[in-house]
Enzyme design. Structure first.
Site, PDB file in Angstrom:
ATOM      1  N   SER A   8       0.841  -1.204   0.000  1.00  0.00           N
ATOM      2  CA  SER A   8       0.000   0.000   0.000  1.00  0.00           C
ATOM      3  C   SER A   8       0.868   1.242   0.000  1.00  0.00           C
ATOM      4  O   SER A   8       1.752   1.417   0.835  1.00  0.00           O
ATOM      5  CB  SER A   8      -0.907   0.009   1.225  1.00  0.00           C
ATOM      6  OG  SER A   8      -1.440   1.305   1.396  1.00  0.00           O
ATOM      7  N   HIS A  33      -0.683  -1.010  -4.469  1.00  0.00           N
ATOM      8  CA  HIS A  33      -2.039  -0.680  -4.009  1.00  0.00           C
ATOM      9  C   HIS A  33      -2.101   0.824  -3.736  1.00  0.00           C
ATOM     10  O   HIS A  33      -1.353   1.356  -2.922  1.00  0.00           O
ATOM     11  CB  HIS A  33      -2.327  -1.478  -2.743  1.00  0.00           C
ATOM     12  CG  HIS A  33      -3.705  -1.303  -2.202  1.00  0.00           C
ATOM     13  ND1 HIS A  33      -4.805  -1.966  -2.706  1.00  0.00           N
ATOM     14  CD2 HIS A  33      -4.178  -0.531  -1.185  1.00  0.00           C
ATOM     15  CE1 HIS A  33      -5.886  -1.622  -2.017  1.00  0.00           C
ATOM     16  NE2 HIS A  33      -5.537  -0.752  -1.097  1.00  0.00           N
ATOM     17  N   MET A  37      -8.552   8.535  -0.896  1.00  0.00           N
ATOM     18  CA  MET A  37      -9.530   8.877   0.151  1.00  0.00           C
ATOM     19  C   MET A  37      -9.980  10.319  -0.014  1.00  0.00           C
ATOM     20  O   MET A  37      -9.162  11.200  -0.265  1.00  0.00           O
ATOM     21  CB  MET A  37      -8.887   8.736   1.527  1.00  0.00           C
ATOM     22  CG  MET A  37      -8.304   7.376   1.789  1.00  0.00           C
ATOM     23  SD  MET A  37      -7.501   7.347   3.393  1.00  0.00           S
ATOM     24  CE  MET A  37      -6.928   5.650   3.432  1.00  0.00           C
ATOM     25  N   HIS A  66      -7.685   1.662  -5.074  1.00  0.00           N
ATOM     26  CA  HIS A  66      -8.752   1.440  -4.100  1.00  0.00           C
ATOM     27  C   HIS A  66      -9.441   2.779  -3.827  1.00  0.00           C
ATOM     28  O   HIS A  66      -8.903   3.615  -3.104  1.00  0.00           O
ATOM     29  CB  HIS A  66      -8.116   0.857  -2.819  1.00  0.00           C
ATOM     30  CG  HIS A  66      -9.056   0.664  -1.682  1.00  0.00           C
ATOM     31  ND1 HIS A  66      -8.620   0.401  -0.396  1.00  0.00           N
ATOM     32  CD2 HIS A  66     -10.418   0.683  -1.610  1.00  0.00           C
ATOM     33  CE1 HIS A  66      -9.666   0.273   0.413  1.00  0.00           C
ATOM     34  NE2 HIS A  66     -10.767   0.456  -0.296  1.00  0.00           N
ATOM     35  N   MET A 137     -12.327  -5.714   3.316  1.00  0.00           N
ATOM     36  CA  MET A 137     -11.573  -4.877   4.257  1.00  0.00           C
ATOM     37  C   MET A 137     -11.506  -5.599   5.597  1.00  0.00           C
ATOM     38  O   MET A 137     -12.530  -6.006   6.140  1.00  0.00           O
ATOM     39  CB  MET A 137     -12.260  -3.523   4.468  1.00  0.00           C
ATOM     40  CG  MET A 137     -12.258  -2.574   3.288  1.00  0.00           C
ATOM     41  SD  MET A 137     -10.638  -2.134   2.643  1.00  0.00           S
ATOM     42  CE  MET A 137      -9.817  -1.482   4.091  1.00  0.00           C
ATOM     43  N   GLY A 142      -9.536   3.895   6.042  1.00  0.00           N
ATOM     44  CA  GLY A 142      -9.203   5.280   6.393  1.00  0.00           C
ATOM     45  C   GLY A 142      -7.758   5.467   6.804  1.00  0.00           C
ATOM     46  O   GLY A 142      -7.164   6.498   6.524  1.00  0.00           O
ATOM     47  N   ASP A 175      -7.491  -6.432   2.607  1.00  0.00           N
ATOM     48  CA  ASP A 175      -6.828  -5.152   2.864  1.00  0.00           C
ATOM     49  C   ASP A 175      -6.994  -4.737   4.323  1.00  0.00           C
ATOM     50  O   ASP A 175      -8.103  -4.501   4.786  1.00  0.00           O
ATOM     51  CB  ASP A 175      -7.451  -4.087   1.940  1.00  0.00           C
ATOM     52  CG  ASP A 175      -6.750  -2.731   2.032  1.00  0.00           C
ATOM     53  OD1 ASP A 175      -5.710  -2.630   2.707  1.00  0.00           O
ATOM     54  OD2 ASP A 175      -7.271  -1.779   1.411  1.00  0.00           O
ATOM     55  N   GLY A 177      -4.229  -4.581   8.068  1.00  0.00           N
ATOM     56  CA  GLY A 177      -3.696  -5.322   9.208  1.00  0.00           C
ATOM     57  C   GLY A 177      -3.048  -6.655   8.862  1.00  0.00           C
ATOM     58  O   GLY A 177      -2.916  -7.517   9.726  1.00  0.00           O
ATOM     59  N   GLY A 197       0.623  -2.508   4.071  1.00  0.00           N
ATOM     60  CA  GLY A 197       1.297  -1.225   4.223  1.00  0.00           C
ATOM     61  C   GLY A 197       2.416  -1.367   5.228  1.00  0.00           C
ATOM     62  O   GLY A 197       3.589  -1.520   4.870  1.00  0.00           O
ATOM     63  N   SER A 198       2.056  -1.386   6.494  1.00  0.00           N
ATOM     64  CA  SER A 198       3.048  -1.449   7.574  1.00  0.00           C
ATOM     65  C   SER A 198       3.996  -2.641   7.431  1.00  0.00           C
ATOM     66  O   SER A 198       5.201  -2.490   7.619  1.00  0.00           O
ATOM     67  CB  SER A 198       2.352  -1.562   8.930  1.00  0.00           C
ATOM     68  OG  SER A 198       1.184  -0.796   8.936  1.00  0.00           O
TER      69      SER A 198
HETATM   70  C1  DX5 Z   1      -6.817   1.483   4.771  1.00  0.00           C
HETATM   71  C2  DX5 Z   1      -6.178   1.197   3.434  1.00  0.00           C
HETATM   72  C3  DX5 Z   1      -5.155   0.129   3.475  1.00  0.00           C
HETATM   73  C4  DX5 Z   1      -3.979   0.411   4.381  1.00  0.00           C
HETATM   74  C5  DX5 Z   1      -3.297  -0.882   4.719  1.00  0.00           C
HETATM   75  O1  DX5 Z   1      -7.937   2.259   4.574  1.00  0.00           O
HETATM   76  O2  DX5 Z   1      -7.175   0.798   2.515  1.00  0.00           O
HETATM   77  O3  DX5 Z   1      -4.720  -0.163   2.157  1.00  0.00           O
HETATM   78  O4  DX5 Z   1      -3.066   1.294   3.831  1.00  0.00           O
HETATM   79  O5  DX5 Z   1      -2.267  -0.628   5.627  1.00  0.00           O
HETATM   80  P1  DX5 Z   1      -1.830  -1.687   6.734  1.00  0.00           P
HETATM   81  O6  DX5 Z   1      -1.287  -2.870   6.004  1.00  0.00           O
HETATM   82  O7  DX5 Z   1      -0.802  -0.960   7.514  1.00  0.00           O
HETATM   83  O8  DX5 Z   1      -3.056  -2.039   7.544  1.00  0.00           O
HETATM   84 ZN    ZN Z   2      -6.594  -0.002   0.529  1.00  0.00          ZN
END
Ligand code: DX5
Ligand code: ZN
Length: 222
Positions: A8, A33, A37, A66, A137, A142, A175, A177, A197-198
């Site tokens: 992400s 990804h 937003m 997304h 999700m 967010g 998507d 965590g 992401g993380s």
């Molecule tokens: C949240 C996003 C995700 C987010 C995932 O709204 O849609 O794509 O960036 O990040 P992690 O992997 O850190 O949960």
């Molecule tokens: Zn996303």
């Protein structure tokens, strides 16, 4: 079905994305990804068309866009032109999902639908045959860096079962965590595209990608 890791962009270094892209590409990342937003559908604002057009010139990775925006139909053509390869929208964000699906199809891009953690999986049913990707999700959309909601695993299995019946080729994407620890559970339930992401960006990106390769075989190109 092919496994895919989709890092992400939300966790990237926005001041130097090109350097991040080089590391991701070197590590074999196939998909990026891109979280969009609008500050209305979700309580955060991320990036939009201008950024996507610019980064499109900086990498050949597949753009998994997304959309977390209300009334996504208004901007489908623009996101297609900006460089999206797959456009996913939230079923909660529109009154006429069929029209949005048709609009994305007309651009020639791949079509995805997304549901938030509290939305019943049954609402996906009328659309399963019409899309290329269904994204579940596993956090409230967010923000990056949240914890995986445990009940998501059962939901992934429900959606995978629906897809197996009506559209076995459909990609099942998750998507929010995603960690090295919960990947076996998530993929075991039937997901084959994981957003992270993380887990990708925290610490050393290249080292993290090697770990992904171990727990999620084939998710990166050789
Ligand atoms: C949240 C996003 C995700 C987010 C995932 O709204 O849609 O794509 O960036 O990040 P992690 O992997 O850190 O949960
Ligand atoms: Zn996303």
């Amino acid at each position: 079905m092919e496994n895919i890791l989709a890092p992400s962009i939300l966790s990237a270094n926005f001041a130097d994305m090109a350097s991040d892209f080089r590391i991701l590409e070197k590590g074999g990342v196939k998909w990026l990804h891109v979280d969009v937003m609008d500050g209305l559908f979700v309580p955060n604002i991320s990036l939009g068309l201008t950024v996507i057009s610019s980064i499109r010139k900086a990498t050949d990775m597949f753009f998994d866009v997304h959309l977390m925006i209300v009334d996504p139909i208004r901007y489908i053509d623009e996101f297609a032109k900006a460089g999206a390869d797959l456009i996913s929208f939230h079923l909660e964000a529109t009154e006429n999902a069929d029209a949005v699906i048709d609009k994305i199809r007309a651009t020639g891009k791949k079509v995805g639908i997304v549901i938030k953690p509290k939305t019943p999986t049954e609402i996906l049913l009328p659309y399963v045959e019409k899309v290329d990707d269904i994204m579940i999700m596993s956090v409230e959309p967010g923000f990056g860096g949240q914890s995986y909601i445990p009940g998501s695993t059962k939901r992934i299995a429900e959606v995978k079962a629906m897809a197996m019946e009506k559209n076995p080729e459909c990609l099942i994407e998750v998507d929010g965590g995603v960690t090295f620890a919960n990947i076996p559970e998530i993929t075991g339930a039937g997901a084959n595209v994981l957003v992270a992401g993380s887990a990708v960006y925290k610490g050393d990106i290249a080292a993290n990608l090697l770990k992904f390769k171990e727990v999620f075989p084939g998710c990166l190109a050789e």
